[in-house]
Design a protein around this motif. Structure first.
Motif, mmCIF file in Angstrom:
data_model
loop_
_atom_site.group_PDB
_atom_site.id
_atom_site.type_symbol
_atom_site.label_atom_id
_atom_site.label_comp_id
_atom_site.label_asym_id
_atom_site.label_seq_id
_atom_site.Cartn_x
_atom_site.Cartn_y
_atom_site.Cartn_z
ATOM 1 N N UNK A 1 -28.305 23.603 14.772
ATOM 2 C CA UNK A 1 -28.967 22.316 15.009
ATOM 3 C C UNK A 1 -30.290 22.235 14.256
ATOM 4 N N UNK A 2 -31.037 23.350 14.223
ATOM 5 C CA UNK A 2 -32.325 23.354 13.524
ATOM 6 C C UNK A 2 -32.167 23.105 12.033
ATOM 7 N N UNK A 3 -31.113 23.650 11.429
ATOM 8 C CA UNK A 3 -30.859 23.432 10.000
ATOM 9 C C UNK A 3 -30.428 21.987 9.746
ATOM 10 N N UNK A 4 -29.662 21.416 10.685
ATOM 11 C CA UNK A 4 -29.296 20.000 10.561
ATOM 12 C C UNK A 4 -30.566 19.151 10.589
ATOM 13 N N UNK A 5 -31.459 19.466 11.513
ATOM 14 C CA UNK A 5 -32.724 18.726 11.626
ATOM 15 C C UNK A 5 -33.542 18.866 10.338
ATOM 16 N N UNK A 6 -33.683 20.086 9.823
ATOM 17 C CA UNK A 6 -34.448 20.305 8.583
ATOM 18 C C UNK A 6 -33.832 19.533 7.420
ATOM 19 N N UNK A 7 -32.514 19.552 7.327
ATOM 20 C CA UNK A 7 -31.835 18.828 6.264
ATOM 21 C C UNK A 7 -32.131 17.332 6.369
ATOM 22 N N UNK A 8 -32.043 16.799 7.588
ATOM 23 C CA UNK A 8 -32.306 15.377 7.790
ATOM 24 C C UNK A 8 -33.750 15.024 7.440
ATOM 25 N N UNK A 9 -34.690 15.878 7.808
ATOM 26 C CA UNK A 9 -36.082 15.640 7.435
ATOM 27 C C UNK A 9 -36.238 15.637 5.914
ATOM 28 N N UNK A 10 -35.538 16.547 5.234
ATOM 29 C CA UNK A 10 -35.642 16.642 3.777
ATOM 30 C C UNK A 10 -35.094 15.403 3.074
ATOM 31 N N UNK A 11 -34.057 14.791 3.647
ATOM 32 C CA UNK A 11 -33.459 13.610 3.001
ATOM 33 C C UNK A 11 -33.952 12.299 3.642
ATOM 34 N N UNK B 1 -33.599 11.228 6.680
ATOM 35 C CA UNK B 1 -32.622 10.643 7.613
ATOM 36 C C UNK B 1 -33.283 10.608 8.989
ATOM 37 N N UNK B 2 -33.321 9.437 9.608
ATOM 38 C CA UNK B 2 -34.037 9.287 10.876
ATOM 39 C C UNK B 2 -33.134 8.987 12.079
ATOM 40 N N UNK B 3 -31.832 8.908 11.866
ATOM 41 C CA UNK B 3 -30.924 8.569 12.959
ATOM 42 C C UNK B 3 -31.041 9.629 14.058
ATOM 43 N N UNK B 4 -31.339 9.210 15.294
ATOM 44 C CA UNK B 4 -31.550 10.178 16.381
ATOM 45 C C UNK B 4 -30.321 11.025 16.735
ATOM 46 N N UNK C 1 -19.698 14.936 20.578
ATOM 47 C CA UNK C 1 -19.765 16.000 21.579
ATOM 48 C C UNK C 1 -21.018 16.870 21.419
ATOM 49 N N UNK C 2 -21.671 16.767 20.275
ATOM 50 C CA UNK C 2 -22.875 17.537 19.958
ATOM 51 C C UNK C 2 -23.550 16.809 18.804
ATOM 52 N N UNK C 3 -24.641 17.353 18.330
ATOM 53 C CA UNK C 3 -25.305 16.794 17.157
ATOM 54 C C UNK C 3 -24.380 16.996 15.952
ATOM 55 N N UNK C 4 -23.955 15.910 15.288
ATOM 56 C CA UNK C 4 -23.102 16.098 14.112
ATOM 57 C C UNK C 4 -23.959 16.453 12.896
ATOM 58 N N UNK C 5 -23.345 17.101 11.934
ATOM 59 C CA UNK C 5 -24.022 17.317 10.659
ATOM 60 C C UNK C 5 -23.876 16.032 9.845
ATOM 61 N N UNK C 6 -24.914 15.644 9.110
ATOM 62 C CA UNK C 6 -24.780 14.441 8.290
ATOM 63 C C UNK C 6 -23.759 14.650 7.171
ATOM 64 N N UNK C 7 -23.251 13.571 6.606
ATOM 65 C CA UNK C 7 -22.138 13.671 5.656
ATOM 66 C C UNK C 7 -22.349 14.603 4.464
#
Length: 147
Positions: free
Chosen positions: A23-33, A35-38, A52-58
């Motif tokens: 989840x932390x890597x997904x968050x870091x990736x979203x911050x880098x690109x 992406x603000x979708x909660x 069912x959980x935090x999805x990884x962005x496409x």
């Protein structure tokens, strides 16, 4: 001097590798690109949206390839690809299901080679879940500049 690329490498499989989607890597990736979708930051928001959980962005699978398989650079050099002359041409994903946090494994192979005035090598990586079911396939093509 690197050897010439040939179609003989089509079908060559690279080493299988494991990766943990966090989840932390997904968050870091979203911050880098930017992406603000909660749904990518909060499990409850993701569940409210039907996940069912935090999805990884496409486009997250690129992280899996480069963080999970840094040996790709050595493999390319061994195949005769001059790393100083490559350009990223495309990245394309085919999803079979949603990529969620957890353990996955991946297997890459060379799926296409074009030679001639331009050299293009396409790698296809399939990412599987722990039940050996495919989650997605990613195709990455690189262009090799001529002198």
């Amino acid at each position: 001097m690197p050897m010439a690329i040939t179609k003989d490498i089509v079908g060559k499989k690279l080493d299988r590798f494991d990766f943990t989607v966090e989840r932390g890597k997904i968050k870091e990736f979203c911050l880098a690109i930017n992406e603000k979708n909660p749904i990518y930051f909060d499990v409850e928001e993701a569940k409210k949206a039907g996940y069912s959980d935090v999805p990884a962005p496409p486009t997250f699978p690129t992280v899996i390839m480069f963080w999970g398989y840094p040996k790709i650079w050595n493999d390319m050099a061994e195949l005769g690809i001059d790393l100083s002359k490559i350009l990223h041409l495309k990245e394309e994903y085919t999803y079979h299901k949603i990529l969620y946090p957890g353990k996955v494994y991946a297997q890459s192979e060379i799926s296409d080679v074009k030679v001639g005035r331009a050299e293009i090598v396409t790698f296809k990586t399939t990412i599987y879940d722990e039940k050996n079911d495919p989650i997605l396939s990613a195709e990455m093509a690189i262009f090799i500049r001529k002198d």
